[in-house]
Design a protein around this motif. Structure first.
Motif, mmCIF file in Angstrom:
data_model
loop_
_atom_site.group_PDB
_atom_site.id
_atom_site.type_symbol
_atom_site.label_atom_id
_atom_site.label_comp_id
_atom_site.label_asym_id
_atom_site.label_seq_id
_atom_site.Cartn_x
_atom_site.Cartn_y
_atom_site.Cartn_z
ATOM 1 N N GLN A 238 0.840 -1.207 0.000
ATOM 2 C CA GLN A 238 0.000 0.000 0.000
ATOM 3 C C GLN A 238 0.870 1.250 0.000
ATOM 4 O O GLN A 238 0.647 2.178 -0.790
ATOM 5 C CB GLN A 238 -0.889 -0.018 1.239
ATOM 6 N N GLN A 242 1.767 3.812 -3.506
ATOM 7 C CA GLN A 242 1.218 5.161 -3.498
ATOM 8 C C GLN A 242 2.148 6.126 -4.233
ATOM 9 O O GLN A 242 3.357 6.128 -4.023
ATOM 10 C CB GLN A 242 1.015 5.650 -2.061
ATOM 11 N N VAL A 247 -3.738 5.691 -9.820
ATOM 12 C CA VAL A 247 -4.825 5.346 -8.884
ATOM 13 C C VAL A 247 -4.773 6.287 -7.680
ATOM 14 O O VAL A 247 -3.689 6.514 -7.119
ATOM 15 C CB VAL A 247 -4.684 3.882 -8.420
ATOM 16 N N GLU A 250 -6.358 7.322 -1.862
ATOM 17 C CA GLU A 250 -7.394 6.789 -0.978
ATOM 18 C C GLU A 250 -7.708 5.325 -1.284
ATOM 19 O O GLU A 250 -8.073 4.554 -0.390
ATOM 20 C CB GLU A 250 -8.676 7.624 -1.100
ATOM 21 N N VAL A 251 -7.553 4.945 -2.545
ATOM 22 C CA VAL A 251 -7.827 3.549 -2.923
ATOM 23 C C VAL A 251 -6.823 2.622 -2.247
ATOM 24 O O VAL A 251 -7.175 1.568 -1.711
ATOM 25 C CB VAL A 251 -7.769 3.381 -4.451
ATOM 26 N N ALA A 254 -7.484 2.272 1.478
ATOM 27 C CA ALA A 254 -8.621 1.406 1.814
ATOM 28 C C ALA A 254 -8.356 -0.054 1.482
ATOM 29 O O ALA A 254 -9.131 -0.932 1.895
ATOM 30 C CB ALA A 254 -9.869 1.882 1.063
ATOM 31 N N MET A 255 -7.265 -0.337 0.781
ATOM 32 C CA MET A 255 -7.017 -1.690 0.279
ATOM 33 C C MET A 255 -6.997 -2.757 1.377
ATOM 34 O O MET A 255 -7.639 -3.817 1.235
ATOM 35 C CB MET A 255 -5.701 -1.718 -0.511
#
Length: 289
Positions: A238, A242, A247, A250-251, A254-255
């Motif tokens: 995660q 980033q 993408v 926030e995606v 939340a993963m």
């Protein structure tokens, strides 16, 4: 090769609090008690550990801080035990209340510690290695010892365990206290080792993931080692991904939580939830059927 090794080491580092908290939850639930207050107990343990270590200054006793965190976690868990075992209240509601209480209380009492770093940071390896060894020992205790048989008997059929002379209430109290102490230890790892500081909300949902991890691994301490490394790897990816893709951030944030739902769905399809102790979540009173 170095990248894979680095990812594995980081997964172990991030998976350590998950493993400690999930082992505590396994002990709880093997005795038939659900405790959804793991998140709150971790927050209280993180604050207690940091407060003791920070109060000791550069020469503070870090292991005393760890013991303080475990004690606070155990005391918070005993509150849940009293409400659910003695008063026979709903275990799910009590656990949720404990999470809210722990997060709120730690946020209130921890305000004066926010923004201060911990200079005498303990090493990570005793926690990580200790957690893995604890998982192996706990797996052996549950399967091959009288203590493990007692714990499982109380969780599977408390009435039969009572007939055999076992003190169901005492066993459940002890299991809940041990679970709370391990949740407090997981919190201490966060505030002393992983992020040597205190921040309100620093547990970031790890307690909920630990509760879900227990179901995912079928209440097995040994499988919890691999499950915690798996989720630790997800957290590492995660952060690693980033900013390196179109993408939204926030995606990725939340993963892990989305994957908790996915793995619980997979566990349900595999019939994993059928491995739960028969009396899980059910209060027991002698003479009642």
């Amino acid at each position: 090769m170095n990248d894979i090794l680095d990812a594995l080491l980081r997964a172990l580092a991030f998976g350590t609090p998950l493993l400690l908290a999930s082992l505590g939850a396994i002990v709880n639930e093997r005795a038939g008690v659900v405790n959804l207050g793991v998140e709150g107990m971790m927050a209280l343990g993180a604050l207690a550990g940091f407060a003791v270590a920070y109060g000791g200054g550069m020469g503070g006793n870090l292991w005393l801080a760890v013991l303080a965190a475990m004690l606070v976690g155990a005391v918070a868990a005993l509150l849940h035990a009293f409400v659910t075992i003695t008063l026979r209240a709903n275990q799910f509601v009590s656990g949720l209340s404990l999470t809210l209480l722990g997060l709120g209380l730690s946020g209130l009492l921890g305000k004066k510690f926010e923004g201060f770093p911990l200079f005498n940071q303990p090493p990570q390896w005793p926690f990580t290695v200790g957690a893995i060894v604890l998982a192996v020992v706990l797996g052996g205790v549950l399967q091959f010892t009288r203590v493990g048989l007692t714990l499982r008997s109380v969780g599977e059929n408390p009435a039969a365990a009572d007939v055999l002379g076992l003190n169901v209430g005492l066993v459940r109290y002890a299991a809940v206290a041990v679970g709370g102490a391990l949740a407090g230890l997981a919190g201490a790892y966060l505030s002393l080792v992983y992020r040597p500081s205190w921040t309100d909300g620093m547990t970031a949902g790890l307690g909920w993931i630990a509760v879900a991890l227990v179901i995912f691994v079928g209440w097995s301490p040994l499988r919890a080692v691999f499950g915690s490394v798996f989720f630790g790897l997800l957290y590492y990816l995660q952060f690693r991904l980033q900013g390196q893709s179109p993408v939204p951030t926030e995606v990725f944030s939340a993963m892990p939580y989305v994957l908790v739902i996915v793995v619980l769905g997979i566990a349900g399809l595999r019939g994993q939830q059928g491995a739960a102790p028969e009396a899980l979540g059910q209060p027991y009173t002698r003479g009642e059927r």
